[in-house]
Design a protein around this motif. Structure first.
Motif, PDB file in Angstrom:
ATOM      1  N   LYS A  11      37.369  46.811 -20.000  1.00 31.32           N
ATOM      2  CA  LYS A  11      37.739  48.088 -19.374  1.00 31.32           C
ATOM      3  C   LYS A  11      36.708  48.555 -18.358  1.00 31.32           C
ATOM      4  O   LYS A  11      37.052  49.055 -17.294  1.00 31.32           O
ATOM      5  CB  LYS A  11      37.929  49.173 -20.435  1.00 31.32           C
ATOM      6  CG  LYS A  11      39.122  48.952 -21.312  1.00 31.32           C
ATOM      7  CD  LYS A  11      39.213  50.038 -22.371  1.00 31.32           C
ATOM      8  CE  LYS A  11      40.345  49.758 -23.332  1.00 31.32           C
ATOM      9  NZ  LYS A  11      40.452  50.784 -24.360  1.00 31.32           N
ATOM     10  N   ARG A  12      35.423  48.382 -18.654  1.00 33.93           N
ATOM     11  CA  ARG A  12      34.377  48.898 -17.768  1.00 33.93           C
ATOM     12  C   ARG A  12      34.201  48.070 -16.483  1.00 33.93           C
ATOM     13  O   ARG A  12      33.568  48.517 -15.543  1.00 33.93           O
ATOM     14  CB  ARG A  12      33.054  49.002 -18.519  1.00 33.93           C
ATOM     15  CG  ARG A  12      32.488  47.667 -18.940  1.00 33.93           C
ATOM     16  CD  ARG A  12      31.189  47.819 -19.732  1.00 33.93           C
ATOM     17  NE  ARG A  12      30.694  46.560 -20.179  1.00 33.93           N
ATOM     18  CZ  ARG A  12      31.084  45.924 -21.259  1.00 33.93           C
ATOM     19  NH1 ARG A  12      32.024  46.427 -22.012  1.00 33.93           N
ATOM     20  NH2 ARG A  12      30.568  44.759 -21.592  1.00 33.93           N
ATOM     21  N   GLN A  15      37.109  48.149 -12.382  1.00 38.45           N
ATOM     22  CA  GLN A  15      36.911  48.781 -11.083  1.00 38.45           C
ATOM     23  C   GLN A  15      36.010  47.976 -10.138  1.00 38.45           C
ATOM     24  O   GLN A  15      35.911  48.280  -8.959  1.00 38.45           O
ATOM     25  CB  GLN A  15      36.313  50.190 -11.265  1.00 38.45           C
ATOM     26  CG  GLN A  15      37.172  51.111 -12.103  1.00 38.45           C
ATOM     27  CD  GLN A  15      38.426  51.562 -11.378  1.00 38.45           C
ATOM     28  OE1 GLN A  15      38.575  51.390 -10.182  1.00 38.45           O
ATOM     29  NE2 GLN A  15      39.353  52.137 -12.126  1.00 38.45           N
ATOM     30  N   PRO A  39      43.419  51.087 -14.257  1.00 39.34           N
ATOM     31  CA  PRO A  39      42.196  51.789 -14.667  1.00 39.34           C
ATOM     32  C   PRO A  39      42.142  52.006 -16.179  1.00 39.34           C
ATOM     33  O   PRO A  39      43.158  52.287 -16.813  1.00 39.34           O
ATOM     34  CB  PRO A  39      42.293  53.130 -13.935  1.00 39.34           C
ATOM     35  CG  PRO A  39      43.256  52.898 -12.826  1.00 39.34           C
ATOM     36  CD  PRO A  39      44.191  51.838 -13.290  1.00 39.34           C
ATOM     37  N   ASN A  40      40.949  51.822 -16.733  1.00 40.33           N
ATOM     38  CA  ASN A  40      40.672  52.059 -18.156  1.00 40.33           C
ATOM     39  C   ASN A  40      41.506  51.204 -19.109  1.00 40.33           C
ATOM     40  O   ASN A  40      41.804  51.603 -20.224  1.00 40.33           O
ATOM     41  CB  ASN A  40      40.834  53.548 -18.498  1.00 40.33           C
ATOM     42  CG  ASN A  40      39.871  54.394 -17.697  1.00 40.33           C
ATOM     43  OD1 ASN A  40      38.706  54.032 -17.541  1.00 40.33           O
ATOM     44  ND2 ASN A  40      40.361  55.485 -17.161  1.00 40.33           N
ATOM     45  N   GLN A  41      41.920  50.034 -18.644  1.00 42.66           N
ATOM     46  CA  GLN A  41      42.627  49.082 -19.491  1.00 42.66           C
ATOM     47  C   GLN A  41      42.029  47.702 -19.265  1.00 42.66           C
ATOM     48  O   GLN A  41      41.416  47.440 -18.231  1.00 42.66           O
ATOM     49  CB  GLN A  41      44.116  49.047 -19.154  1.00 42.66           C
ATOM     50  CG  GLN A  41      44.843  50.323 -19.472  1.00 42.66           C
ATOM     51  CD  GLN A  41      46.326  50.204 -19.161  1.00 42.66           C
ATOM     52  OE1 GLN A  41      46.846  49.122 -18.941  1.00 42.66           O
ATOM     53  NE2 GLN A  41      47.006  51.336 -19.134  1.00 42.66           N
TER      54      GLN A  41
END
Length: 133
Positions: A11-12, A15, A39-41
């Motif tokens: 997740k991090r 991006q 995002p965030n997955q």
């Protein structure tokens, strides 16, 4: 040299501009075949990496240092000639022209050109195309 790999992003790291950094820092081209990133997955990216063998190895090691899972893709497209009706629908979605119709309107498959993008599978009306893992 070319390598087809599946990248699984934590997740991090979703991006992060990984393909840009591969090109800029390692001189490795990344041809994106399939992407599932949000995002965030956890994200997944199927890419064909091309470059010098040492640069490819360094780039893969760098991605692993970022906790990106890198796994070799070993899947292949299989065509069941017994049920294929040579309609040619799959040739229209094949981005590399691995699937073509010959002059006698018979389906021709050039395995070396196939990037296993799997776009042909749902296109086949008789389900003659599948993937071998």
């Amino acid at each position: 040299m070319k390598k087809r790999v599946t990248l699984t992003f934590p997740k991090r790291a979703v991006q992060m501009p990984v393909t840009y950094r591969l090109a800029k820092e390692f001189n490795v081209a990344a041809n994106i075949i399939r992407a599932q990133v949000a995002p965030n997955q956890i994200g997944k990216l199927v890419v064909e990496l091309s470059g010098d063998i040492d640069q490819l190895d360094a780039a893969i090691e760098w991605m692993r240092s970022l906790h990106i899972t890198v796994s070799q893709s070993v899947a292949e497209i299989a065509i069941n000639q017994d049920i294929c009706v040579d309609c040619g629908l799959c040739t229209g979605v094949c981005p590399t022209e691995a699937l073509t119709l010959d002059p006698d309107y018979r389906l021709s498959f050039t395995r070396s050109r196939c990037i296993v993008c799997e776009q042909c599978i749902p296109t086949c009306p008789v389900e003659a195309i599948s993937i071998n893992l």
